[in-house]
Design a protein around this motif. Structure first.
Motif, PDB file in Angstrom:
ATOM      1  N   GLY A  92      35.850  17.629  10.678  1.00  0.00           N
ATOM      2  CA  GLY A  92      35.022  17.727  11.870  1.00  0.00           C
ATOM      3  C   GLY A  92      35.071  16.484  12.735  1.00  0.00           C
ATOM      4  N   TRP A  93      34.589  16.620  13.987  1.00  0.00           N
ATOM      5  CA  TRP A  93      34.707  15.538  14.969  1.00  0.00           C
ATOM      6  C   TRP A  93      33.871  14.312  14.628  1.00  0.00           C
ATOM      7  N   LEU A  94      32.850  14.484  13.758  1.00  0.00           N
ATOM      8  CA  LEU A  94      32.035  13.329  13.392  1.00  0.00           C
ATOM      9  C   LEU A  94      32.795  12.336  12.506  1.00  0.00           C
ATOM     10  N   ARG A  95      33.934  12.740  11.986  1.00  0.00           N
ATOM     11  CA  ARG A  95      34.714  11.862  11.108  1.00  0.00           C
ATOM     12  C   ARG A  95      35.668  10.984  11.924  1.00  0.00           C
ATOM     13  N   ARG A  96      35.151  10.412  12.998  1.00  0.00           N
ATOM     14  CA  ARG A  96      35.918   9.488  13.835  1.00  0.00           C
ATOM     15  C   ARG A  96      35.315   8.091  13.723  1.00  0.00           C
TER      16      ARG A  96
ATOM     17  N   GLY B 280      26.978  -0.478   7.197  1.00  0.00           N
ATOM     18  CA  GLY B 280      28.333  -0.051   6.907  1.00  0.00           C
ATOM     19  C   GLY B 280      29.283  -0.601   7.959  1.00  0.00           C
ATOM     20  N   ARG B 281      30.568  -0.505   7.662  1.00  0.00           N
ATOM     21  CA  ARG B 281      31.531  -1.032   8.618  1.00  0.00           C
ATOM     22  C   ARG B 281      32.800  -0.182   8.608  1.00  0.00           C
ATOM     23  N   ILE B 282      33.554  -0.317   9.690  1.00  0.00           N
ATOM     24  CA  ILE B 282      34.841   0.360   9.809  1.00  0.00           C
ATOM     25  C   ILE B 282      35.938  -0.629   9.433  1.00  0.00           C
TER      26      ILE B 282
ATOM     27  N   ALA C 187      34.506   5.932  16.004  1.00  0.00           N
ATOM     28  CA  ALA C 187      33.431   5.694  16.970  1.00  0.00           C
ATOM     29  C   ALA C 187      32.137   6.342  16.513  1.00  0.00           C
ATOM     30  N   ALA C 188      32.223   7.547  15.943  1.00  0.00           N
ATOM     31  CA  ALA C 188      31.012   8.231  15.474  1.00  0.00           C
ATOM     32  C   ALA C 188      30.387   7.475  14.309  1.00  0.00           C
ATOM     33  N   PHE C 189      31.218   6.965  13.394  1.00  0.00           N
ATOM     34  CA  PHE C 189      30.676   6.207  12.259  1.00  0.00           C
ATOM     35  C   PHE C 189      30.071   4.883  12.706  1.00  0.00           C
TER      36      PHE C 189
ATOM     37  N   ARG D 258      24.730  11.359   5.708  1.00  0.00           N
ATOM     38  CA  ARG D 258      25.161  12.661   6.221  1.00  0.00           C
ATOM     39  C   ARG D 258      24.050  13.331   7.023  1.00  0.00           C
ATOM     40  N   TYR D 259      22.787  13.059   6.674  1.00  0.00           N
ATOM     41  CA  TYR D 259      21.686  13.621   7.441  1.00  0.00           C
ATOM     42  C   TYR D 259      21.511  12.892   8.769  1.00  0.00           C
ATOM     43  N   LEU D 260      21.816  11.612   8.770  1.00  0.00           N
ATOM     44  CA  LEU D 260      21.753  10.865  10.030  1.00  0.00           C
ATOM     45  C   LEU D 260      22.823  11.361  10.989  1.00  0.00           C
ATOM     46  N   GLN D 261      23.987  11.730  10.467  1.00  0.00           N
ATOM     47  CA  GLN D 261      25.051  12.252  11.321  1.00  0.00           C
ATOM     48  C   GLN D 261      24.620  13.535  12.035  1.00  0.00           C
ATOM     49  N   SER D 262      23.806  14.348  11.354  1.00  0.00           N
ATOM     50  CA  SER D 262      23.327  15.589  11.968  1.00  0.00           C
ATOM     51  C   SER D 262      21.946  15.430  12.596  1.00  0.00           C
ATOM     52  N   LEU D 263      21.447  14.171  12.649  1.00  0.00           N
ATOM     53  CA  LEU D 263      20.147  13.840  13.249  1.00  0.00           C
ATOM     54  C   LEU D 263      18.984  14.551  12.556  1.00  0.00           C
ATOM     55  N   ASP D 264      19.156  14.832  11.259  1.00  0.00           N
ATOM     56  CA  ASP D 264      18.039  15.355  10.460  1.00  0.00           C
ATOM     57  C   ASP D 264      17.281  14.134   9.934  1.00  0.00           C
ATOM     58  N   LEU D 265      16.422  13.582  10.784  1.00  0.00           N
ATOM     59  CA  LEU D 265      15.803  12.297  10.474  1.00  0.00           C
ATOM     60  C   LEU D 265      14.821  12.380   9.312  1.00  0.00           C
ATOM     61  N   ALA D 266      14.161  13.519   9.147  1.00  0.00           N
ATOM     62  CA  ALA D 266      13.207  13.655   8.046  1.00  0.00           C
ATOM     63  C   ALA D 266      13.919  13.540   6.701  1.00  0.00           C
ATOM     64  N   ARG D 267      15.020  14.254   6.538  1.00  0.00           N
ATOM     65  CA  ARG D 267      15.755  14.191   5.273  1.00  0.00           C
ATOM     66  C   ARG D 267      16.429  12.830   5.106  1.00  0.00           C
ATOM     67  N   TYR D 268      16.872  12.243   6.213  1.00  0.00           N
ATOM     68  CA  TYR D 268      17.467  10.916   6.149  1.00  0.00           C
ATOM     69  C   TYR D 268      16.455   9.898   5.629  1.00  0.00           C
ATOM     70  N   ARG D 269      15.260   9.863   6.222  1.00  0.00           N
ATOM     71  CA  ARG D 269      14.255   8.882   5.805  1.00  0.00           C
ATOM     72  C   ARG D 269      13.860   9.094   4.341  1.00  0.00           C
ATOM     73  N   GLU D 270      13.738  10.349   3.946  1.00  0.00           N
ATOM     74  CA  GLU D 270      13.382  10.635   2.560  1.00  0.00           C
ATOM     75  C   GLU D 270      14.459  10.118   1.610  1.00  0.00           C
ATOM     76  N   SER D 271      15.723  10.354   1.927  1.00  0.00           N
ATOM     77  CA  SER D 271      16.813   9.904   1.058  1.00  0.00           C
ATOM     78  C   SER D 271      16.873   8.386   0.982  1.00  0.00           C
ATOM     79  N   VAL D 272      16.702   7.716   2.117  1.00  0.00           N
ATOM     80  CA  VAL D 272      16.703   6.253   2.132  1.00  0.00           C
ATOM     81  C   VAL D 272      15.588   5.712   1.239  1.00  0.00           C
ATOM     82  N   ALA D 273      14.392   6.287   1.381  1.00  0.00           N
ATOM     83  CA  ALA D 273      13.246   5.813   0.600  1.00  0.00           C
ATOM     84  C   ALA D 273      13.455   6.043  -0.894  1.00  0.00           C
ATOM     85  N   GLU D 274      14.009   7.191  -1.263  1.00  0.00           N
ATOM     86  CA  GLU D 274      14.189   7.490  -2.680  1.00  0.00           C
ATOM     87  C   GLU D 274      15.312   6.658  -3.293  1.00  0.00           C
ATOM     88  N   ARG D 275      16.365   6.422  -2.533  1.00  0.00           N
ATOM     89  CA  ARG D 275      17.418   5.530  -3.015  1.00  0.00           C
ATOM     90  C   ARG D 275      16.841   4.154  -3.292  1.00  0.00           C
TER      91      ARG D 275
END
Length: 487
Positions: free
Chosen positions: A111-115, A135-137, A117-119, A67-84
């Protein structure tokens, strides 16, 4: 080496520490673990039982940051990936990969990100940045096969990815404390911090009370960190001053349903509408854990009552709108799991996005006092590392001491079968949990060392405990008085 969390208040008070941690939820436990792994002497005190409030009531998902990658919040994304990744690596017996499916619609829900192509773009970025399985569609037919109850109106397909889950998050917390103890830390549940020890404006420790004996304790330490979760603001006010930014209460709750899971994976569902909230339906021990819903606090700085009946009914209505035909009813609710999170603003129903680490000494308060307020379970360990970096100028790297062998409980059915065959063996097994895992009250055992109390059958375990010499209210001698680690 036997690792035991047995309570020893007088022994704990006889030593002095680099760090005193107040609060035994995930944030306090992870701070204790990370400090102990670095060779620091640490004592954690918890007013009630370890992980007994918001930590116990979480949805148990370790989010990987999509969800952070979808909003381009890369700092929170990287932190979540590392902690997972950290939890999967260090607790492979208690944390496992979790497939997640989100149905996708036209028009998109939420919202429009739930398409699709966006995923696809998000999944490609995720694979490149995290090096985990992409991930995959899936098409509409596959989405319906995986999730037969899915709303087919406007269904385009689904987004399928992996996060992680702690089915027994309470055991992860206890095993983290046992690991910290193996590294030299001490911890005391049912011990309340009531004041600071001070010398010329600097913290020298805590004044505490053993809530079991009523005995006052003088605990010596160079630094005190307030990790009291929903009570962190109250404690900061008692030790220094009120800090509204530390914790503006937001009620969060999940619902455990007596119902077969609708899919073999977690499903993320939304009702029709661009601003519809997303709910997760998590398969949990043959039942469904649904969440998370938020409700504004009626006011005040600390936690309050559980959600009212109207809030629960609204949640059920939202779930039924997202999965037409599911028709979940209030009579199917086994438990409402509620806790308190920090909100973005007073009266808001939006959780805060960033943790708060407050140095009281830098703002005119006691030197050596810090307060920490976290926002989610996934990043508790990362916040602990950041906090330690602010507390100590030269912070050692984690040492080599690894986790002790897990101390697994028997499943309820297995325990009852054991008791039917060999009452003494069952008594010894239960006594071992009591003594090694700092069980004080019966509820500690049934909810926070095992999962026996979450089911109606937990009453069977309660009756069995009573027949073994326990009172209904607490796990006390004669079990501890049998020469096996009694204090």
């Amino acid at each position: 080496m036997t690792v035991s969390l047995a309570r020893d208040p007088r022994g704990a008070a006889a030593a002095s520490y680099d760090l005193l941690v107040v609060g035994g939820g995930f944030y306090g436990a992870m701070l204790t673990l990370e400090a102990a792994r670095r060779g620091l002497s640490v004592l954690l005190v918890e007013r009630d039982d370890f992980g007994g409030a918001t930590s116990w009531n979480s949805l148990r998902i370790v989010h990987g940051g999509l969800r952070y990658l979808q909003s381009l919040d890369l700092a929170r994304y990287r932190e979540s990936v590392a902690e997972r990744r950290w939890f999967l690596q260090h607790f492979p017996d208690l944390v496992e990969p979790l497939p997640c499916l989100m149905p996708l619609y036209d028009p998109p829900r939420g919202g429009w990100l739930r398409r699709p192509a966006a995923f696809r773009l998000v999944f490609a970025l995720d694979e490149a940045l995290s090096r985990r399985d992409k991930g995959r569609i899936v098409d509409a037919a596959e989405a319906a096969r995986l999730f037969p109850a899915v709303d087919r109106a406007g269904l385009l397909g689904g987004a399928l990815w992996y996060d992680a889950v702690m089915p027994d998050s309470h055991r992860v917390l206890v095993e983290a404390l046992r690991w910290a103890q193996r590294c030299g830390a001490r911890m005391l549940n049912y011990t309340e911090a009531v004041g600071l020890r001070m010398d010329t404006g600097r913290v020298t420790g805590l004044q505490a009370v053993d809530r079991e004996s009523g005995e006052s304790l003088e605990l010596r330490g160079r630094v005190v960190v307030n990790c009291a979760g929903p009570w962190s603001r109250e404690l900061a006010g008692r030790f220094d001053r009120d800090l509204p930014e530390l914790f503006r209460p937001l009620l969060a709750f999940n619902i455990l349903l007596e119902r077969e899971p609708p899919a073999p994976m977690a499903v993320a569902v939304s009702a029709p509408g661009k601003k519809a909230q997303t709910w997760f339906l998590l398969p949990w021990k043959g039942k469904v854990l649904a969440g998370t819903s938020y409700a504004a606090s009626p006011g005040g700085s600390g936690p309050g009552a559980p959600p009212d009946e109207a809030s629960v009914e609204d949640f059920l209505a939202a779930l039924n709108a997202a999965v037409p035909g599911w028709d979940v009813r209030a009579s199917e609710i086994l438990r409402v799991c509620h806790g308190w999170l920090p909100a973005e603003a007073d009266g808001s129903v939006v959780p805060a996005k960033r943790p708060v680490i407050h140095d009281h000494g830098s703002h005119g308060g006691p030197q050596g006092l810090f307060s920490v307020s976290g926002v989610k379970l996934t990043t508790a360990r990362a916040v602990a590392e950041t906090t330690l970096g602010r507390l100590f100028e030269h912070l050692p790297a984690p040492g080599w001491i690894g986790r002790p062998e897990a101390d697994p409980p028997l499943a309820l059915d297995d325990f009852l079968n054991l008791a039917a065959r060999d009452r003494d063996a069952a008594r010894d097994h239960m006594r071992g949990i009591v003594e090694r895992q700092s069980v004080v009250h019966l509820e500690d055992l049934l909810l926070r060392r095992t999962d026996w109390g979450i089911y109606p059958e937990g009453a069977v375990a309660a009756r069995l405990c009573t027949s073994l010499g326990w009172s209904v209210g607490r796990a006390r001698p004669p079990l501890r008085a049998a020469g096996r680690g009694s204090r």
